[in-house]
Design a protein around this motif. Structure first.
Motif, short mmCIF file in Angstrom:
data_model
loop_
_atom_site.label_atom_id
_atom_site.label_comp_id
_atom_site.label_asym_id
_atom_site.label_seq_id
_atom_site.Cartn_x
_atom_site.Cartn_y
_atom_site.Cartn_z
N TYR A 1 0.85 -1.18 0.00
CA TYR A 1 0.00 0.00 0.00
C TYR A 1 0.89 1.24 0.00
CZ TYR A 1 -3.34 -3.48 1.70
OH TYR A 1 -4.12 -4.60 1.86
N GLU B 1 -8.02 6.38 1.12
CA GLU B 1 -7.02 5.33 0.88
C GLU B 1 -7.20 4.18 1.86
OE1 GLU B 1 -3.91 3.70 -1.32
OE2 GLU B 1 -4.98 5.56 -1.72
N ASP C 1 -6.53 10.63 2.81
CA ASP C 1 -5.94 9.52 3.57
C ASP C 1 -7.00 8.54 4.05
OD1 ASP C 1 -6.57 11.81 5.22
OD2 ASP C 1 -5.72 10.72 6.92
#
Length: 130
Positions: free
Chosen positions: A25, A63, A60
């Motif tokens: 990731y 994600e 964020d």
């Protein structure tokens, strides 16, 4: 012959490193201060609401939302070490202090309760060590 072997090994290592980095990731958001999030009801609620599709997502949080199902299924195998520590800290906090939020997240992302079972097993091991 030795040069061919070295070239082949180098090529394989290069290809393997490329595959490995693609399977990880992004670390773009690894600098998010998890303690600040946990100590701010507003920030924590925003993350939880994003994950539950009840609110907008910061980049964020988006994600995290994208990677969470895969991370849970594969025990965070594509996570960086920092991501593993943050995920563990956040999960433990939610389980211990915000059970209702955890239950909603668990119902959506881990309905079989696999993560909770691992968490409970870890807690038993920790108590046995103490």
């Amino acid at each position: 012959m030795k040069t061919v072997l070295i070239t082949l090994v180098s090529t394989i290592c290069f290809l393997f490193s490329e595959v490995s980095s693609e399977e990880r990731y992004t670390t773009k958001y690894d600098d998010v201060n998890i303690d600040a999030v946990l100590n701010s009801e507003r920030l924590l609620n925003a993350y939880v609401n994003c994950l539950l599709n009840h609110g907008a997502c910061t980049p964020d949080a988006a994600e995290l939302k994208k990677n969470l199902p895969d991370a849970l299924e594969h025990e965070c195998s594509a996570c960086s070490e920092k991501q593993k520590k943050v995920a563990d800290k956040l999960s433990r906090y939610l389980i211990d202090h915000r059970a209702e939020d955890w239950s909603l997240l668990e119902a959506k992302y881990d309905p079989s309760g696999t993560y909770r079972q691992r968490y409970l097993e870890d807690r038993i091991k920790e108590k046995a060590i103490d």
